[in-house]
Motif scaffolding. Structure first.
Motif, mmCIF file in Angstrom:
data_model
loop_
_atom_site.group_PDB
_atom_site.id
_atom_site.type_symbol
_atom_site.label_atom_id
_atom_site.label_comp_id
_atom_site.label_asym_id
_atom_site.label_seq_id
_atom_site.Cartn_x
_atom_site.Cartn_y
_atom_site.Cartn_z
ATOM 1 N N ALA A 1 0.843 -1.193 0.000
ATOM 2 C CA ALA A 1 0.000 0.000 0.000
ATOM 3 C C ALA A 1 0.881 1.247 0.000
ATOM 4 O O ALA A 1 1.916 1.298 0.675
ATOM 5 N N GLU A 2 0.453 2.254 -0.750
ATOM 6 C CA GLU A 2 1.246 3.475 -0.869
ATOM 7 C C GLU A 2 0.559 4.693 -0.264
ATOM 8 O O GLU A 2 1.214 5.692 0.021
ATOM 9 N N THR A 3 -0.757 4.639 -0.085
ATOM 10 C CA THR A 3 -1.490 5.782 0.448
ATOM 11 C C THR A 3 -2.199 5.392 1.740
ATOM 12 O O THR A 3 -2.379 4.213 2.043
ATOM 13 N N GLU A 4 -2.619 6.391 2.478
ATOM 14 C CA GLU A 4 -3.340 6.125 3.717
ATOM 15 C C GLU A 4 -4.661 5.417 3.444
ATOM 16 O O GLU A 4 -5.071 4.533 4.188
ATOM 17 N N MET A 5 -5.332 5.812 2.375
ATOM 18 C CA MET A 5 -6.586 5.144 2.018
ATOM 19 C C MET A 5 -6.354 3.666 1.742
ATOM 20 O O MET A 5 -7.104 2.805 2.205
ATOM 21 N N GLU A 6 -5.300 3.344 1.001
ATOM 22 C CA GLU A 6 -5.004 1.950 0.689
ATOM 23 C C GLU A 6 -4.667 1.166 1.950
ATOM 24 O O GLU A 6 -5.088 0.013 2.105
ATOM 25 N N ARG A 7 -3.948 1.799 2.861
ATOM 26 C CA ARG A 7 -3.616 1.112 4.116
ATOM 27 C C ARG A 7 -4.861 0.859 4.954
ATOM 28 O O ARG A 7 -4.981 -0.172 5.622
ATOM 29 N N GLN A 8 -5.815 1.788 4.934
ATOM 30 C CA GLN A 8 -7.051 1.602 5.691
ATOM 31 C C GLN A 8 -7.879 0.443 5.129
ATOM 32 O O GLN A 8 -8.411 -0.371 5.881
ATOM 33 N N VAL A 9 -7.988 0.387 3.801
ATOM 34 C CA VAL A 9 -8.734 -0.711 3.184
ATOM 35 C C VAL A 9 -8.039 -2.036 3.463
ATOM 36 O O VAL A 9 -8.683 -3.034 3.793
ATOM 37 N N GLU A 10 -6.723 -2.048 3.360
ATOM 38 C CA GLU A 10 -5.949 -3.261 3.637
ATOM 39 C C GLU A 10 -6.186 -3.737 5.068
ATOM 40 O O GLU A 10 -6.419 -4.923 5.313
ATOM 41 N N GLU A 11 -6.141 -2.797 6.014
ATOM 42 C CA GLU A 11 -6.328 -3.159 7.419
ATOM 43 C C GLU A 11 -7.722 -3.730 7.664
ATOM 44 O O GLU A 11 -7.894 -4.719 8.384
ATOM 45 N N ARG A 12 -8.732 -3.122 7.041
ATOM 46 C CA ARG A 12 -10.095 -3.598 7.264
ATOM 47 C C ARG A 12 -10.309 -4.979 6.660
ATOM 48 O O ARG A 12 -10.903 -5.852 7.306
#
Length: 369
Positions: A239-250
């Motif tokens: 993941a490169e963005t905060e949005m991508e990290r949030q989706v990944e975490e969920r």
């Protein structure tokens, strides 16, 4: 007045045509004179109109068709196609032995606009129909569709109590039904009902089926942004963005539903390992191809953000084929929650995504070795 239909209703498909047969409403085939130039098939408009009993004339390298008070003229010298005096387009035409030939796809498309008939190409046969028809693609392969979550794992829950696990199962079935209705592709679902499927079993199932593509279908959620809406597609990468990290975490939070500490430990260990780059390029290409198709076809939901996303989703790890994670819409958004509960959305989104699957495999062939 001339009947103009949306191009979405004119389904034409040709491959390796050396001779064409026209199949009318009676079901009897009629062989058409066909020539091939520059890889394209050309037919005699006059011969088609004779078979369909349309009022048409051919004289001095031109062709004229009269239907419902409208006149269609094709000039054999310039290729100009005009309707009641107004120029519509310029078609590919050939004149051989004083016979006018026109590129088949263009001619049947014009007939669909001018008459009450629809024409569907299937290999070397043109089917005549009174109703718009789905195309059928001579594409084979195996696709595994993974409805996210399930059983004791509800996934995200919308403001009105809609479970992600339920809507993505319905959407996945619509996706499967579309793909199998328009191609020879076999589609398997990782679950057919409301049951929990361990993460490691999902890609293992795809590998066992020797799938050419793997699609994990989800609905997005943003608890800290109630205005977030739209669809987003991801491939496996850091993941490169905060949005991508949030989706990944969920999405990776599903490991809490694994039944044993051993399973959870294996998953956490795999997530921390260096990701395999096998099929990463193909996965990215498939994700971009699918997004472009959705952007052209889906009206009820808009894309979220720009371009495709990337994240370290466990459910995509270990897939021995190109894989994509699809976030179909935001179940956390009140309006999109309602949309996610409608059969019309399943049909619209499923057929658009299914079209991307079929066309991608048509272009690239099988990835399984």
């Amino acid at each position: 007045m001339m009947r103009i239909y949306s191009t979405l209703l004119v389904f034409l498909w040709i491959t390796s045509l050396h001779g064409l047969s026209l199949v009318g409403l009676s079901g009897k085939p009629y062989s058409l004179d066909t020539i091939t130039r520059e890889g394209r098939s050309f037919i005699r408009p006059a011969q088609v109109c004779d078979f369909l009993r349309f009022s048409a004339t051919t004289e001095q390298n031109s062709f004229t068709l009269v239907s419902q008070g409208d006149t269609l003229l094709v000039d054999g010298h310039s290729g100009v196609v005009s309707h009641t005096g107004d120029t519509l387009s310029r078609a590919r035409v050939y004149v051989e032995d004083s016979l006018l030939f026109m590129e088949a796809r263009s001619f049947f498309s014009l007939l669909t606009e001018l008459t009450s008939f629809y024409f569907v190409f299937q290999k070397d046969t043109v089917l005549v129909s009174r109703e718009p028809q789905l195309p059928f693609y001579d594409v084979s392969g195996v696709v595994v569709v993974d409805p996210g979550h399930g059983g004791r794992d509800p996934g995200a829950i919308g403001p009105q109590g809609t479970y992600e696990k339920d809507v993505v199962l319905s959407l996945s079935k619509a996706l499967r039904d579309y793909i199998e209705s328009v191609s020879h592709i076999t589609v398997y679902l990782t679950r057919e009902e409301d049951v929990f499927v361990p993460l490691m079993d999902r890609t293992a199932f795809a590998n066992e089926k020797q799938a050419d593509l793997f699609l994990s279908v989800h609905a997005n959620a943003a608890l800290d942004n109630k205005n977030a809406r739209g669809y987003k597609l991801f491939f496996l990468a850091e993941a490169e963005t905060e949005m991508e990290r949030q989706v990944e975490e969920r999405e990776n939070a599903v490991i809490e539903y694994e039944t044993t500490d051993a399973n959870r430990g294996v998953i956490e260990s795999i997530l921390s390992d260096m990701m395999s780059t096998e099929y990463q390029k193909e996965s990215q290409e498939f994700t971009i191809h699918s997004l472009e198709t959705l952007d052209r076809s889906v009206q009820s939901v808009a894309p979220f953000g720009n371009g495709v996303g990337q994240a370290n989703f466990f459910v995509l790890r270990g897939a021995e084929m190109p894989a994509v994670l699809v976030e179909s819409a935001f179940i956390s958004h009140p309006e999109e929650e309602k949309i996610l509960r409608t059969s019309s959305f399943y049909e619209e989104f499923g057929s658009a995504l299914g079209s991307a699957v079929v066309s991608f495999l048509e272009i690239n062939g099988s990835f399984y070795e």
